[in-house]
Scaffold this motif. Sequence first.
Motif, PDB file in Angstrom:
ATOM      1  N   GLU A 435      -8.350   4.401   0.560  1.00  0.00           N
ATOM      2  CA  GLU A 435      -9.270   5.479   0.196  1.00  0.00           C
ATOM      3  C   GLU A 435     -10.578   4.871  -0.273  1.00  0.00           C
ATOM      4  O   GLU A 435     -10.612   4.073  -1.213  1.00  0.00           O
ATOM      5  CB  GLU A 435      -8.666   6.367  -0.881  1.00  0.00           C
ATOM      6  N   ARG A 436     -11.659   5.267   0.399  1.00  0.00           N
ATOM      7  CA  ARG A 436     -12.964   4.675   0.107  1.00  0.00           C
ATOM      8  C   ARG A 436     -13.500   5.196  -1.216  1.00  0.00           C
ATOM      9  O   ARG A 436     -13.475   6.406  -1.477  1.00  0.00           O
ATOM     10  CB  ARG A 436     -13.947   5.017   1.224  1.00  0.00           C
ATOM     11  N   SER A 437     -13.980   4.272  -2.038  1.00  0.00           N
ATOM     12  CA  SER A 437     -14.570   4.646  -3.328  1.00  0.00           C
ATOM     13  C   SER A 437     -16.021   4.219  -3.458  1.00  0.00           C
ATOM     14  O   SER A 437     -16.673   4.548  -4.450  1.00  0.00           O
ATOM     15  CB  SER A 437     -13.748   4.036  -4.472  1.00  0.00           C
ATOM     16  N   GLY A 438     -16.543   3.488  -2.483  1.00  0.00           N
ATOM     17  CA  GLY A 438     -17.930   3.041  -2.515  1.00  0.00           C
ATOM     18  C   GLY A 438     -18.284   2.398  -1.187  1.00  0.00           C
ATOM     19  O   GLY A 438     -17.484   2.387  -0.241  1.00  0.00           O
ATOM     20  N   ALA A 439     -19.494   1.832  -1.116  1.00  0.00           N
ATOM     21  CA  ALA A 439     -19.958   1.258   0.144  1.00  0.00           C
ATOM     22  C   ALA A 439     -19.061   0.131   0.627  1.00  0.00           C
ATOM     23  O   ALA A 439     -18.858  -0.041   1.837  1.00  0.00           O
ATOM     24  CB  ALA A 439     -21.393   0.755  -0.026  1.00  0.00           C
ATOM     25  N   SER A 440     -18.501  -0.644  -0.285  1.00  0.00           N
ATOM     26  CA  SER A 440     -17.643  -1.770   0.092  1.00  0.00           C
ATOM     27  C   SER A 440     -16.411  -1.859  -0.802  1.00  0.00           C
ATOM     28  O   SER A 440     -15.855  -2.934  -0.999  1.00  0.00           O
ATOM     29  CB  SER A 440     -18.441  -3.081   0.025  1.00  0.00           C
ATOM     30  N   THR A 441     -16.007  -0.717  -1.349  1.00  0.00           N
ATOM     31  CA  THR A 441     -14.846  -0.702  -2.236  1.00  0.00           C
ATOM     32  C   THR A 441     -13.829   0.335  -1.753  1.00  0.00           C
ATOM     33  O   THR A 441     -14.187   1.437  -1.324  1.00  0.00           O
ATOM     34  CB  THR A 441     -15.245  -0.388  -3.689  1.00  0.00           C
ATOM     35  N   TRP A 442     -12.550  -0.044  -1.829  1.00  0.00           N
ATOM     36  CA  TRP A 442     -11.461   0.806  -1.380  1.00  0.00           C
ATOM     37  C   TRP A 442     -10.308   0.696  -2.359  1.00  0.00           C
ATOM     38  O   TRP A 442     -10.080  -0.356  -2.955  1.00  0.00           O
ATOM     39  CB  TRP A 442     -10.959   0.369   0.002  1.00  0.00           C
ATOM     40  N   THR A 443      -9.577   1.780  -2.502  1.00  0.00           N
ATOM     41  CA  THR A 443      -8.308   1.759  -3.228  1.00  0.00           C
ATOM     42  C   THR A 443      -7.185   1.792  -2.207  1.00  0.00           C
ATOM     43  O   THR A 443      -7.127   2.691  -1.369  1.00  0.00           O
ATOM     44  CB  THR A 443      -8.181   2.954  -4.181  1.00  0.00           C
ATOM     45  N   VAL A 444      -6.319   0.795  -2.275  1.00  0.00           N
ATOM     46  CA  VAL A 444      -5.185   0.678  -1.360  1.00  0.00           C
ATOM     47  C   VAL A 444      -3.913   1.048  -2.112  1.00  0.00           C
ATOM     48  O   VAL A 444      -3.706   0.601  -3.246  1.00  0.00           O
ATOM     49  CB  VAL A 444      -5.078  -0.757  -0.810  1.00  0.00           C
ATOM     50  N   LYS A 445      -3.063   1.851  -1.478  1.00  0.00           N
ATOM     51  CA  LYS A 445      -1.769   2.186  -2.076  1.00  0.00           C
ATOM     52  C   LYS A 445      -0.659   1.966  -1.054  1.00  0.00           C
ATOM     53  O   LYS A 445      -0.871   2.138   0.150  1.00  0.00           O
ATOM     54  CB  LYS A 445      -1.762   3.626  -2.595  1.00  0.00           C
ATOM     55  N   VAL A 446       0.492   1.590  -1.549  1.00  0.00           N
ATOM     56  CA  VAL A 446       1.667   1.349  -0.727  1.00  0.00           C
ATOM     57  C   VAL A 446       2.720   2.390  -1.100  1.00  0.00           C
ATOM     58  O   VAL A 446       3.004   2.588  -2.289  1.00  0.00           O
ATOM     59  CB  VAL A 446       2.214  -0.077  -0.943  1.00  0.00           C
ATOM     60  N   TRP A 447       3.291   3.031  -0.082  1.00  0.00           N
ATOM     61  CA  TRP A 447       4.221   4.138  -0.292  1.00  0.00           C
ATOM     62  C   TRP A 447       5.518   3.883   0.460  1.00  0.00           C
ATOM     63  O   TRP A 447       5.519   3.279   1.538  1.00  0.00           O
ATOM     64  CB  TRP A 447       3.613   5.448   0.228  1.00  0.00           C
ATOM     65  N   ASP A 448       6.629   4.393  -0.079  1.00  0.00           N
ATOM     66  CA  ASP A 448       7.896   4.299   0.632  1.00  0.00           C
ATOM     67  C   ASP A 448       8.079   5.550   1.492  1.00  0.00           C
ATOM     68  O   ASP A 448       7.248   6.467   1.454  1.00  0.00           O
ATOM     69  CB  ASP A 448       9.055   4.058  -0.346  1.00  0.00           C
ATOM     70  N   PRO A 449       9.143   5.636   2.314  1.00  0.00           N
ATOM     71  CA  PRO A 449       9.305   6.794   3.214  1.00  0.00           C
ATOM     72  C   PRO A 449       9.464   8.130   2.505  1.00  0.00           C
ATOM     73  O   PRO A 449       9.282   9.175   3.131  1.00  0.00           O
ATOM     74  CB  PRO A 449      10.576   6.447   3.999  1.00  0.00           C
TER      75      PRO A 449
END
Length: 472
Positions: A435-449
Amino acid sequence: MTSSTLFSRLAAVALSLALFGCAPTTRTAHQEAQTFSAFVVLGENGVPMARVLTSAGQCPKLTLDGRDTPMHVRVGAQIIPQRPTRSAPEDSKPSDFPLLTCELAIPPHTMTAQVEGRTLPLPRAEIRRIVVIGDTGCRLKKSDHAFQSCNDPVQYPFARVAAAAAAWKPDLVIHVGDYLYRENACGADHPGCAGSPWGYGWDAWHEDFFTPAAPLLQAAPWVVVRGNHESCERAGQGWWRMMDPRPLAPGRDCNDAANDDIGDYSDPYAVPLGGDAQVIVLDTSNTAGKPIPEGDVRAAKYRDMYRKLDALSQQASYNIGVNHHPILGFETARDESGKVKVLTGNRGLQSVFGAINPLLLPPGVSVMLSGHVHAWQEVSYSTPHPTQFIAGFSGTQEDVVPLPASLPADATPAAGAVVEHHSSWVDAFGFMTMERSGASTWTVKVWDPDDRLVNTCHIDGRKSQCDLDLAK
């Protein structure tokens, strides 16, 4: 089968049908019998390509902003004679595609697109929410004695992963490769995959990818990356018929092994994300696990790939490279004593790219997304290498030799790359979101099924760090 398992399967099927727009209240029985799949893949410069797979005698019309436009035949129904594959001849067979692949490039500024009662997802001007999945097929491989329980939604959970990822409502889906794993017939002593279709024809593609992926294909446009399981010796015929977004060039269909030096390679291309960012797609499906010698056709092909990647990366200020084989991630194996060894990234690509640039990738590339390793992984560097994420954990049987929870102190995936942060999740299935939070910043999340959060990471430029930082 227990009653609870049966109920779970029926519920999953009902959810997929509802999300994919296949319910009988919205489509006629005639349409249901004819159209197997309708989806959108993004090609060069982000052009959305509408695809329909149908058993009808002709392509349907695509309704764009209320106007009907005929779709074109990409390739017709065909039984392709058996060709050399990665399996023994007695474990291979002809590839049967009893359907048309229809396509039409969707013009810019189109607001709505529909085909036979289905609304197709169109790209947003700025992509802010991305799902990343990879290595999604169910492994049936006789030579490895690997027969995954494809009939068990716990042991083969791609349908659950796809439904959960669709519910996250992404703007874009990136698949980092390896769609079809049902290469050989299920072993007679493996009831968990009994009755599964196999080979490289439509029946295997339908069961291994298009059926479980249905809700996610309806949720957003896709960027599709070619994996080694889509090389010409494997499922390349289906890849070129149904998946790759570019025109189908003569000789590039993988039908004749004499043309594999054409069919096993394709040029990089860029897909804009808006906000001066883009994804650059690389076809590394036929790379080697060992250094590639000069004179091998791959040496010239991948040198050319690097130069084109470099040129494309200068079109935007922030670049995310996507390919199947991790260049800056880790793999594992066991030595003769049974001890787990941590191995480097793909040595074939490293040997060619490294001869051009010791840092392996152009300076404009900040993040690499890959698959191939059947686990989730993040590696960030104190040296000027891009962050590497691996998302090969979305359905295929997990690696027999899992990555250790903590890396050895001197571990590096490539000469000169100094690990600063590392995180992994092994022996488990799921999907990754960005999920983009800025020009060069992202929040990454890992999810199970089951849509449970496993890890959270943050990208800032070419650096990343996760809450579960195993490098500390």
